[in-house]
Scaffold this active site. Structure first.
Site, PDB file in Angstrom:
ATOM      1  N   ASP A  25      25.066  76.222  19.127  1.00  0.00           N
ATOM      2  CA  ASP A  25      23.929  75.926  19.501  1.00  0.00           C
ATOM      3  C   ASP A  25      24.190  75.558  21.152  1.00  0.00           C
ATOM      4  OD1 ASP A  25      21.397  74.851  20.405  1.00  0.00           O
ATOM      5  OD2 ASP A  25      21.554  73.349  18.587  1.00  0.00           O
ATOM      6  N   CYS A  35      13.579  75.132  12.058  1.00  0.00           N
ATOM      7  CA  CYS A  35      13.938  73.881  11.913  1.00  0.00           C
ATOM      8  C   CYS A  35      13.035  72.783  12.299  1.00  0.00           C
ATOM      9  CB  CYS A  35      15.394  73.795  12.629  1.00  0.00           C
ATOM     10  SG  CYS A  35      16.276  72.277  12.160  1.00  0.00           S
TER      11      CYS A  35
END
Ligand SMILES: O=C(O)c1ccccc1NCC(=O)[C@H](O)[C@H](O)COP(=O)(O)O
Length: 200
Positions: free
Chosen positions: A123, A7
């Site tokens: 997350d 990412c």
């Protein structure tokens, strides 16, 4: 097999790296962040990206119209919502949708049941920021989540801890940003090592 998402790509070099190393997914951050890019830069980078790598757009509390505009302009495959988007918001798109949940404790697991999305990105909770913290959480809290959900595990993953994370959570995808950077930019050797550890 566990898939890999890298990412926060921002530079032409990052595209060269991933075209060589072939993660399954790459993420472009449109949310407020040091990794944020605009749709023009993202489109330019995507034009040079290997066609086999899926493109994920990372958003945080954007309007539905803005997300649709960027998704179409950049030809994104997956929309990742990292803010406070509710279930109705998440069901407003034709694209594949991943909703991020920031884990502080086990209470968040009830929240997942409210959403009918294609993927659940787990997350680390950190006050004042929506993602890309480089901090991991207690994976045991979510060790059963992948039994009936498509789980993307994120938060402080590195080539040193990703094997343990996979063993505990058995996610369908592992997602890394800080853990493959040196001085705030993506590092070829770190990405290579991370992917090697995941794929064995
Ligand atoms: O990466 C960012 O800067 C970011 C900022 C705001 C919202 C989301 C963001 N990233 C989303 C991701 O998918 C990251 O890969 C994920 O949070 C894990 O990051 P890290 O802990 O740095 O590996």
């Amino acid at each position: 097999m566990t898939n890999v998402k890298i990412c926060g790509l921002k530079r032409e070099e990052d595209i060269i790296y991933v075209n060589k190393l072939k993660p399954d997914y790459v993420g472009f951050v449109f949310a407020k962040s040091s990794r944020q890019i605009d749709k023009y830069r993202a489109k330019k980078l995507i034009m040079g990206l290997d066609k086999g790598i899926k493109k994920v757009g990372v958003f945080s509390n954007h309007s539905i119209g803005k997300v649709k505009e960027i998704a179409e302009f950049c030809n994104l495959d997956i929309l990742q919502f990292h803010g406070d988007e509710d279930p109705i918001y998440c069901n407003s798109f034709e694209n594949t949708v991943w909703k991020a949940f920031r884990i502080k404790d086990g209470n968040i697991l009830k929240k997942l049941e409210e959403y009918d999305v294609d993927g659940f990105l787990l997350d680390t909770f950190a006050r004042g920021t929506y993602g890309g913290t480089g901090k991991s959480f207690d994976w045991k809290i979510v060790s059963n989540a992948s039994e009936n959900k498509f789980i993307i595990l994120a938060g402080g993953l590195t080539s040193e801890n990703v094997e343990d994370a996979i063993e505990i959570v058995k996610p369908q995808v592992v997602d890394v940003s800080s853990g493959v950077e040196v001085c705030g930019v993506k590092d070829f050797e770190k990405i290579k090592k991370f992917i090697k550890k995941v794929r064995g």
